[in-house]
Scaffold this active site. Structure first.
Site, PDB file in Angstrom:
ATOM      1  N   ASN A  21       0.868  -1.188   0.000  1.00  6.83           N
ATOM      2  CA  ASN A  21       0.000   0.000   0.000  1.00  6.83           C
ATOM      3  C   ASN A  21       0.905   1.239   0.000  1.00  6.83           C
ATOM      4  O   ASN A  21       1.738   1.417   0.899  1.00  6.83           O
ATOM      5  CB  ASN A  21      -0.891  -0.043   1.250  1.00  6.83           C
ATOM      6  CG  ASN A  21      -1.816   1.150   1.335  1.00  6.83           C
ATOM      7  OD1 ASN A  21      -1.396   2.279   1.137  1.00  6.83           O
ATOM      8  ND2 ASN A  21      -3.068   0.916   1.671  1.00  6.83           N
ATOM      9  N   HIS A  24       1.091   6.234   1.934  1.00  7.31           N
ATOM     10  CA  HIS A  24       1.851   7.177   2.753  1.00  7.31           C
ATOM     11  C   HIS A  24       3.053   7.790   2.037  1.00  7.31           C
ATOM     12  O   HIS A  24       3.665   8.720   2.555  1.00  7.31           O
ATOM     13  CB  HIS A  24       2.194   6.548   4.099  1.00  7.31           C
ATOM     14  CG  HIS A  24       0.945   6.288   4.886  1.00  7.31           C
ATOM     15  ND1 HIS A  24       0.011   7.276   5.125  1.00  7.31           N
ATOM     16  CD2 HIS A  24       0.425   5.152   5.405  1.00  7.31           C
ATOM     17  CE1 HIS A  24      -1.013   6.768   5.789  1.00  7.31           C
ATOM     18  NE2 HIS A  24      -0.791   5.481   5.957  1.00  7.31           N
ATOM     19  N   HIS A  57      -5.650   3.736  -1.477  1.00  6.37           N
ATOM     20  CA  HIS A  57      -6.957   4.065  -0.900  1.00  6.37           C
ATOM     21  C   HIS A  57      -7.269   5.503  -1.300  1.00  6.37           C
ATOM     22  O   HIS A  57      -6.594   6.428  -0.854  1.00  6.37           O
ATOM     23  CB  HIS A  57      -6.869   3.923   0.620  1.00  6.37           C
ATOM     24  CG  HIS A  57      -8.170   4.171   1.342  1.00  6.37           C
ATOM     25  ND1 HIS A  57      -8.274   4.098   2.708  1.00  6.37           N
ATOM     26  CD2 HIS A  57      -9.415   4.493   0.892  1.00  6.37           C
ATOM     27  CE1 HIS A  57      -9.524   4.355   3.078  1.00  6.37           C
ATOM     28  NE2 HIS A  57     -10.227   4.612   1.988  1.00  6.37           N
ATOM     29  N   ARG A  59      -9.302   8.279  -0.523  1.00  9.18           N
ATOM     30  CA  ARG A  59     -10.215   8.706   0.545  1.00  9.18           C
ATOM     31  C   ARG A  59     -11.024   9.905   0.094  1.00  9.18           C
ATOM     32  O   ARG A  59     -10.570  10.706  -0.727  1.00  9.18           O
ATOM     33  CB  ARG A  59      -9.419   9.070   1.808  1.00  9.18           C
ATOM     34  CG  ARG A  59      -8.708   7.885   2.444  1.00  9.18           C
ATOM     35  CD  ARG A  59      -8.080   8.298   3.762  1.00  9.18           C
ATOM     36  NE  ARG A  59      -9.081   8.464   4.781  1.00  9.18           N
ATOM     37  CZ  ARG A  59      -9.314   7.606   5.778  1.00  9.18           C
ATOM     38  NH1 ARG A  59      -8.580   6.517   5.899  1.00  9.18           N
ATOM     39  NH2 ARG A  59     -10.262   7.839   6.646  1.00  9.18           N
ATOM     40  N   ARG A  63      -6.707  12.963   1.449  1.00  9.65           N
ATOM     41  CA  ARG A  63      -5.583  13.369   2.298  1.00  9.65           C
ATOM     42  C   ARG A  63      -4.242  12.850   1.788  1.00  9.65           C
ATOM     43  O   ARG A  63      -3.209  13.377   2.142  1.00  9.65           O
ATOM     44  CB  ARG A  63      -5.811  12.946   3.742  1.00  9.65           C
ATOM     45  CG  ARG A  63      -5.783  11.457   3.953  1.00  9.65           C
ATOM     46  CD  ARG A  63      -5.872  11.091   5.406  1.00  9.65           C
ATOM     47  NE  ARG A  63      -7.202  11.314   5.956  1.00  9.65           N
ATOM     48  CZ  ARG A  63      -7.630  10.736   7.079  1.00  9.65           C
ATOM     49  NH1 ARG A  63      -6.834   9.950   7.756  1.00  9.65           N
ATOM     50  NH2 ARG A  63      -8.854  10.957   7.514  1.00  9.65           N
ATOM     51  N   GLU A  84      -8.780   0.589  -2.773  1.00  9.79           N
ATOM     52  CA  GLU A  84      -9.667   0.577  -1.601  1.00  9.79           C
ATOM     53  C   GLU A  84     -10.657   1.716  -1.748  1.00  9.79           C
ATOM     54  O   GLU A  84     -10.264   2.847  -2.051  1.00  9.79           O
ATOM     55  CB  GLU A  84      -8.863   0.769  -0.321  1.00  9.79           C
ATOM     56  CG  GLU A  84      -7.945  -0.395  -0.012  1.00  9.79           C
ATOM     57  CD  GLU A  84      -7.098  -0.140   1.231  1.00  9.79           C
ATOM     58  OE1 GLU A  84      -7.286   0.897   1.898  1.00  9.79           O
ATOM     59  OE2 GLU A  84      -6.242  -0.974   1.509  1.00  9.79           O
ATOM     60  N   THR A 115      -7.993   3.668   8.764  1.00 11.97           N
ATOM     61  CA  THR A 115      -9.181   2.809   8.839  1.00 11.97           C
ATOM     62  C   THR A 115      -9.201   2.102  10.201  1.00 11.97           C
ATOM     63  O   THR A 115      -8.227   1.452  10.578  1.00 11.97           O
ATOM     64  CB  THR A 115      -9.135   1.758   7.703  1.00 11.97           C
ATOM     65  OG1 THR A 115      -8.810   2.430   6.500  1.00 11.97           O
ATOM     66  CG2 THR A 115     -10.469   1.061   7.552  1.00 11.97           C
ATOM     67  N   GLU A 165     -10.936  -9.324   3.076  1.00  7.76           N
ATOM     68  CA  GLU A 165      -9.640  -8.984   3.660  1.00  7.76           C
ATOM     69  C   GLU A 165      -9.879  -8.902   5.161  1.00  7.76           C
ATOM     70  O   GLU A 165     -10.673  -8.070   5.635  1.00  7.76           O
ATOM     71  CB  GLU A 165      -9.110  -7.650   3.117  1.00  7.76           C
ATOM     72  CG  GLU A 165      -7.750  -7.311   3.743  1.00  7.76           C
ATOM     73  CD  GLU A 165      -7.099  -6.056   3.159  1.00  7.76           C
ATOM     74  OE1 GLU A 165      -7.313  -5.776   1.959  1.00  7.76           O
ATOM     75  OE2 GLU A 165      -6.393  -5.367   3.905  1.00  7.76           O
ATOM     76  N   HIS A 204      -3.583  -4.591   7.621  1.00  5.55           N
ATOM     77  CA  HIS A 204      -3.694  -3.423   8.496  1.00  5.55           C
ATOM     78  C   HIS A 204      -2.815  -3.573   9.735  1.00  5.55           C
ATOM     79  O   HIS A 204      -2.965  -4.534  10.484  1.00  5.55           O
ATOM     80  CB  HIS A 204      -5.136  -3.107   8.931  1.00  5.55           C
ATOM     81  CG  HIS A 204      -5.298  -1.636   9.212  1.00  5.55           C
ATOM     82  ND1 HIS A 204      -4.880  -1.052  10.379  1.00  5.55           N
ATOM     83  CD2 HIS A 204      -5.759  -0.627   8.440  1.00  5.55           C
ATOM     84  CE1 HIS A 204      -5.101   0.246  10.335  1.00  5.55           C
ATOM     85  NE2 HIS A 204      -5.629   0.543   9.158  1.00  5.55           N
TER      86      HIS A 204
HETATM   87  N1  PXP Z   1      -5.809  -2.982   4.335  1.00 11.94           N
HETATM   88  C1  PXP Z   1      -6.762  -2.014   4.396  1.00 11.94           C
HETATM   89  C2  PXP Z   1      -8.158  -2.374   4.028  1.00 11.94           C
HETATM   90  C3  PXP Z   1      -6.428  -0.691   4.757  1.00 11.94           C
HETATM   91  O1  PXP Z   1      -7.386   0.252   4.813  1.00 11.94           O
HETATM   92  C4  PXP Z   1      -5.074  -0.386   5.024  1.00 11.94           C
HETATM   93  C5  PXP Z   1      -4.689   1.013   5.367  1.00 11.94           C
HETATM   94  O2  PXP Z   1      -4.986   1.854   4.299  1.00 11.94           O
HETATM   95  C6  PXP Z   1      -4.132  -1.418   4.942  1.00 11.94           C
HETATM   96  C7  PXP Z   1      -4.531  -2.706   4.621  1.00 11.94           C
HETATM   97  C8  PXP Z   1      -2.686  -1.178   5.207  1.00 11.94           C
HETATM   98  O3  PXP Z   1      -2.485  -0.849   6.553  1.00 11.94           O
HETATM   99  P1  PXP Z   1      -1.068  -0.382   7.053  1.00 11.94           P
HETATM  100  O4  PXP Z   1      -0.752   0.915   6.364  1.00 11.94           O
HETATM  101  O5  PXP Z   1      -1.264  -0.247   8.531  1.00 11.94           O
HETATM  102  O6  PXP Z   1      -0.094  -1.461   6.686  1.00 11.94           O
END
Ligand code: PXP
Length: 257
Positions: A21, A24, A57, A59, A63, A84, A115, A165, A204
């Site tokens: 992901n 960030h 994602h 949003r 952001r 996402e 999330t 998931e 997550h």
């Molecule tokens: N899975 C989902 C559905 C999420 O919303 C996120 C965060 O955007 C992640 C995985 C990844 O989480 P992390 O950034 O904490 O690894």
């Protein structure tokens, strides 16, 4: 559609696929509303380092990831692009035209830092029953992000979504006996989901220290990991950060075989 064939079959590998992901990377860019760092460029570096897919994602508050990032990502990513999305109508409309290979429906509220938990599939049954077929008609794989809770898994299976998931955030944030209990909930949920005919991903809050016991759960096909990899990449670069995560996941391989 650029989905790799592996995405359409149960995972034969001794450990789950790694989907990175990249949200960030965009968070850092948006801190200055600048052009760098570019999440697309970073996603390509993650793919070159062995990521099996890229997740973003979009949003409602934009952001981090912006609309143009998703479109550029779609044109550039050669593994599998997972988008996402919340149930917000504007975001849904964008997702339907995005060309993403996979969709994961997540809950979203404006105040949250990230999330905070799984989707309440039971409460959102009506909206999800119309959304899931519309997303599937685009050719994308559809997943619902849910807590490791049997009622949510049963509702997901009834709605006909092929994937869940599992939300690993509660496990990731827990310590001691509670962590062991949360891991057991994930183990049980993965088995229950598979028995219901669902395919199982997870993610997550996973990091280099806590990922191995999750990666060892035999039903899991794919992990979605973002913050820890991007944070590590600031110190060691994208290539090493992705490779170190794959190595941390591979520690689970003997337990899955
Ligand atoms: N899975 C989902 C559905 C999420 O919303 C996120 C965060 O955007 C992640 C995985 C990844 O989480 P992390 O950034 O904490 O690894």
């Amino acid at each position: 559609m650029k989905a790799s064939s592996a995405a359409h079959h149960p995972n034969p590998a001794p450990f789950p696929r790694l989907h990175v992901n990249v949200d960030h990377v965009a968070t850092l860019r948006q801190a200055r509303r600048a052009e760098q760092p570019d999440p697309v460029e970073w996603a390509l570096a993650a793919e070159a380092a062995g990521a099996d897919g890229i997740t973003v994602h979009l949003r409602k508050d934009r952001r981090h990831i912006q609309d143009h990032d998703v479109l550029r990502m779609r044109a550039a990513v050669t593994t599998l692009l997972n988008l996402e999305l919340s149930l917000d109508p504007e975001i849904v409309a964008f997702a339907l035209g995005s060309g993403a290979d996979a969709f994961c429906v997540v809950p979203e509220n404006r105040q949250e830092v990230t999330t905070e938990g799984g989707l309440d599939v039971v409460a959102e049954r009506a909206r999800l029953s119309s959304l899931i077929p519309r997303l599937a008609e685009t050719g994308g794989l559809v997943s619902l992000f849910v807590d490791p809770d049997f009622a949510q898994l049963e509702a997901t299976a009834e709605l006909g979504a092929p994937f869940v998931e599992l939300h690993t955030g509660t496990y990731a944030n827990a310590a001691g006996d509670v962590k062991a209990r949360e891991l057991e909930r994930l183990v049980q949920a993965a088995a229950r989901g598979r028995a219901l005919g669902l395919r199982i991903n997870a993610g997550h809050g996973l990091d280099y220290q806590n990922v191995a016991p999750v990666a060892a759960i035999p039903e899991l096909e794919e992990l979605n990991i973002g913050h820890s990899i991007v944070a590590r990449a600031v110190l060691v670069g994208a290539r090493a950060a992705v490779q170190e995560m794959r190595a941390a996941m591979a520690l689970a391989a003997p337990e899955r075989s």
